[in-house]
Scaffold this motif. Structure first.
Motif, short mmCIF file in Angstrom:
data_model
loop_
_atom_site.label_atom_id
_atom_site.label_comp_id
_atom_site.label_asym_id
_atom_site.label_seq_id
_atom_site.Cartn_x
_atom_site.Cartn_y
_atom_site.Cartn_z
N THR A 74 0.51 -1.45 -0.03
CA THR A 74 -0.37 0.39 0.04
C THR A 74 0.85 1.10 0.30
O THR A 74 0.60 2.37 -0.02
CB THR A 74 -1.44 0.27 1.36
N SER A 76 3.83 2.38 2.05
CA SER A 76 4.48 2.82 3.74
C SER A 76 4.59 1.72 4.05
O SER A 76 4.59 0.05 4.72
CB SER A 76 3.05 3.53 4.03
N GLY A 103 -2.97 8.91 7.19
CA GLY A 103 -3.37 8.87 6.33
C GLY A 103 -2.11 7.08 5.89
O GLY A 103 -3.40 6.23 5.66
N ASN A 104 -1.63 7.04 5.83
CA ASN A 104 -0.67 6.02 5.80
C ASN A 104 -1.96 4.87 6.59
O ASN A 104 -1.75 3.81 6.30
CB ASN A 104 1.18 5.66 5.88
N ALA A 107 -4.94 3.18 4.90
CA ALA A 107 -4.97 2.92 3.56
C ALA A 107 -4.51 1.56 4.02
O ALA A 107 -5.48 0.96 3.17
CB ALA A 107 -3.44 3.79 2.59
N LYS A 133 -3.01 9.21 0.21
CA LYS A 133 -3.78 8.26 0.81
C LYS A 133 -5.36 8.07 1.36
O LYS A 133 -5.49 6.71 1.57
CB LYS A 133 -3.08 8.87 2.43
N GLN A 136 -6.30 5.74 -1.60
CA GLN A 136 -6.82 4.86 -1.31
C GLN A 136 -7.36 3.78 -0.08
O GLN A 136 -8.39 3.04 0.06
CB GLN A 136 -5.27 4.27 -0.63
N ALA A 257 2.57 13.12 7.78
CA ALA A 257 2.24 11.74 8.57
C ALA A 257 2.65 12.36 9.52
O ALA A 257 2.57 10.75 10.15
CB ALA A 257 3.52 10.71 7.75
N GLY A 333 7.64 6.65 3.18
CA GLY A 333 6.40 6.05 1.96
C GLY A 333 6.59 6.71 0.36
O GLY A 333 7.63 7.51 0.74
N LYS A 337 2.30 9.11 -2.73
CA LYS A 337 1.28 9.01 -1.69
C LYS A 337 0.34 10.39 -1.17
O LYS A 337 -0.96 10.94 -0.92
CB LYS A 337 1.15 8.59 0.14
#
Length: 367
Positions: A74, A76, A103-104, A107, A133, A136, A257, A333, A337
């Motif tokens: 995905t 990250s 965000g990460n 996802a 992100k 996703q 992030a 990441g 993204k």
């Protein structure tokens, strides 16, 4: 090509294509059993890439590498922890998971939860999640709840939610998350043959620096590496609670992030820094963006802005680097993204409105 060389090439290709994901590869180091239903997207096995342009800026005959975890499924490092967290949640019979995210995490949680047949709820700070992100999480099927607040507000809500409702929390306070993330340290040692002298890493919620230190220590205890690295953690100056020594109420940085003012793994990260004789240092948004552009334009590596904090930090403290050191900078990441930042902060000119003929295109090119 000789028959012997062809055979060796085939063996290498077969080995590369037989990667079974983190849990199967490092099963003896992980809290899983034959009863654990392994939920995997074949995460891990990300490249350790030499970055000579950065090494040249430091001098002192150093070797610098980046651990490019933006090449996980995905995009990250969160996938490392999520394969473990979701596998153990499924083993426990969970039907739904929840997380707060910049965000990460959202996802990764959505992708692995949906693969496991679970519902995924993600609580995000409205307007502070990079477009890639958010896209996703939505497409993976997450149920996204955007709140009027920051990450710390979102985290407080999901923690309370998991304590009062039948949903499993998969933020990095979930111990299985760090178990999965520690495998990045194993991979670094497997490639280098030993731990690096320094590990430079962005610090937001502080789970990753904690996990890396755990991984290096476990490998060291099992005689897989001779030394332990200094853990050099770097925070965005506008979101740097480890530097100020207290939570930051309203963290601000372009590196979304790591836009976290009250890290969930505060005490564990401090112990990692102290035990490794490492440091925490701040980097400004300008320094982060300079490193972000440098990685792309001179090394061909596109990471998200928060990832570049590790390289920005290394360049900032380069006078402290020992001669001949081996250094690994963690890139957490992928640059895709956050496409808006790439466009907004690029310094390269885009030529527009050019007529569709050879002469006009050649003129723009300087011919």
């Amino acid at each position: 090509m000789t028959l012997a060389n062809l055979t060796k090439t085939n063996q290498i290709a077969t080995s590369a294509n037989n990667w079974q994901g983190l849990i199967e590869t490092y099963r003896p180091y992980l809290p899983v059993t034959e009863a654990t239903p392994v939920v995997t997207l074949l995460e891990g096995n990300t490249p350790l890439i030499p970055v000579p342009a950065i090494a040249q800026r430091i001098g002192k005959e150093v070797k610098v590498y980046v651990k490019y975890d933006g090449l996980n499924p995905t995009g990250s490092f969160k996938d490392r922890g999520m394969t473990m967290a979701i596998s153990k949640a499924k083993e426990a019979g969970a039907k739904a998971v929840i997380c707060a995210s910049t965000g990460n995490t959202s996802a990764a949680a959505a992708a692995y939860a949906r693969r496991a047949g679970m519902r995924a709820f993600v609580v995000i700070p409205d307007g502070y999640v990079a477009l890639g992100k958010l896209a996703q999480a939505l497409l993976y099927g997450a149920e996204v709840i955007a709140i009027k607040g920051n990450f710390d507000d979102a985290f407080k809500i999901v923690r309370e939610m998991s304590e009062n409702y039948p949903v499993t929390l998969v933020n990095s306070v979930n111990p299985y998350r760090l178990q999965g993330q520690k495998t990045a340290a194993f991979e670094i040692v497997d490639i280098l043959g030993d731990a690096p002298d320094w590990l430079c890493i962005p610090v937001g919620n502080a789970g990753n620096i904690t996990a890396y230190w755990m991984g290096f220590n476990e490998y060291h205890q099992n005689k897989q590496c001779v030394r332990l690295p200094k853990m050099m953690g770097f925070q965005a100056a506008g979101a740097a609670p480890f530097i100020s020594g207290q939570p930051v109420a309203n963290p601000e940085t372009v590196a979304t992030a790591i836009r976290i003012g009250n890290p969930a793994n505060w005490e564990k990260a401090l112990k990692a820094q102290e035990a490794s004789q490492g440091e925490f240092n701040p980097v400004t948004d300008e320094e982060i963006l300079d490193a972000y552009r440098l990685l792309a334009s001179e090394e061909g590596i596109f990471c998200e802005p928060a990832s570049a904090a590790s390289v920005a930090g290394l360049l900032k403290v380069k006078e402290k680097v020992p001669t001949g050191a081996t250094i690994v900078c963690v890139l957490t990441g992928n640059g895709l993204k956050d496409p808006s930042s790439a466009i907004d902060y690029s310094v390269n000119e885009t030529y527009t409105g050019i007529e569709a003929n050879l002469a006009d295109v050649a003129k723009v090119m300087g011919f």
